[in-house]
Design an enzyme around this catalytic site. Sequence first.
Site, short mmCIF file in Angstrom:
data_model
loop_
_atom_site.label_atom_id
_atom_site.label_comp_id
_atom_site.label_asym_id
_atom_site.label_seq_id
_atom_site.Cartn_x
_atom_site.Cartn_y
_atom_site.Cartn_z
N HIS A 260 30.84 13.76 65.69
CA HIS A 260 30.02 13.34 64.56
C HIS A 260 29.44 14.58 63.87
CE1 HIS A 260 26.81 13.31 67.83
NE2 HIS A 260 26.35 14.17 66.95
P1 TYD Z 1 26.19 9.41 70.95
O1 TYD Z 1 25.71 9.85 69.61
O2 TYD Z 1 27.49 8.67 71.00
O3 TYD Z 1 26.29 10.66 71.94
P2 TYD Z 1 26.98 12.09 71.72
O4 TYD Z 1 27.43 12.11 70.31
O5 TYD Z 1 25.92 13.09 71.94
O6 TYD Z 1 28.12 12.19 72.66
O7 TYD Z 1 25.05 8.54 71.62
C1 TYD Z 1 25.28 7.70 72.70
C2 TYD Z 1 24.23 6.59 72.67
O8 TYD Z 1 22.93 7.12 72.91
C3 TYD Z 1 24.18 5.88 71.34
O9 TYD Z 1 24.01 4.49 71.59
C4 TYD Z 1 22.94 6.43 70.68
C5 TYD Z 1 22.06 6.78 71.85
N1 TYD Z 1 21.17 7.92 71.62
C6 TYD Z 1 19.81 7.70 71.55
O10 TYD Z 1 19.32 6.56 71.65
N2 TYD Z 1 18.97 8.77 71.37
C7 TYD Z 1 19.45 10.03 71.26
O11 TYD Z 1 18.65 10.99 71.10
C8 TYD Z 1 20.88 10.23 71.30
C9 TYD Z 1 21.46 11.62 71.14
C10 TYD Z 1 21.69 9.15 71.49
#
Ligand code: TYD
Length: 135
Positions: free
Chosen positions: A50
């Site tokens: 992302h």
């Molecule tokens: P995601 O953005 O897919 O993780 P990454 O990109 O870092 O691999 O996030 C995974 C899940 O966690 C998604 O449901 C959103 C949640 N999340 C939060 O609630 N708070 C946060 O600070 C982050 C980074 C993710």
Amino acid sequence: MEPCRLIDLPEHKDPRGSLAVVESNRDVKFDINRVYYLYDLPSSTVRGAHGHRSLEQLVIAVHGRFEITVDDGYRSESFRLDSPAKGLYIGPMIWRDLINFSPGAVGLVIASMHYDESDYFREYEDFLDAARRSV
Ligand code: TYD
């Protein structure tokens, strides 16, 4: 846009072990508003995938190793994180993929803003359009 870059963190080593520090507005040039970490990661997993409109982050391999590919919409570059005393700064408008996690790796992320889904680009095409428009 400040380029992504590896930052050597202040380290304090003595016979009792080692300690590394990240201070807000010193070792990172932003206010620290959030810390989260990635763990229990299958080696084939891809995290990130992302971009962010405004968020700034410092990513640290506090245990083990992994790689981060960053892409500003024009070119991409890979960084290897393999030390708890090294962080990768990632600024706004960068697409990032975190890959090739070693067994037991833990990725610590220090972030400038609270979690805000509206700051995310979840689709690469949307990111690319915005990145190329913003220059
Ligand atoms: P995601 O953005 O897919 O993780 P990454 O990109 O870092 O691999 O996030 C995974 C899940 O966690 C998604 O449901 C959103 C949640 N999340 C939060 O609630 N708070 C946060 O600070 C982050 C980074 C993710």
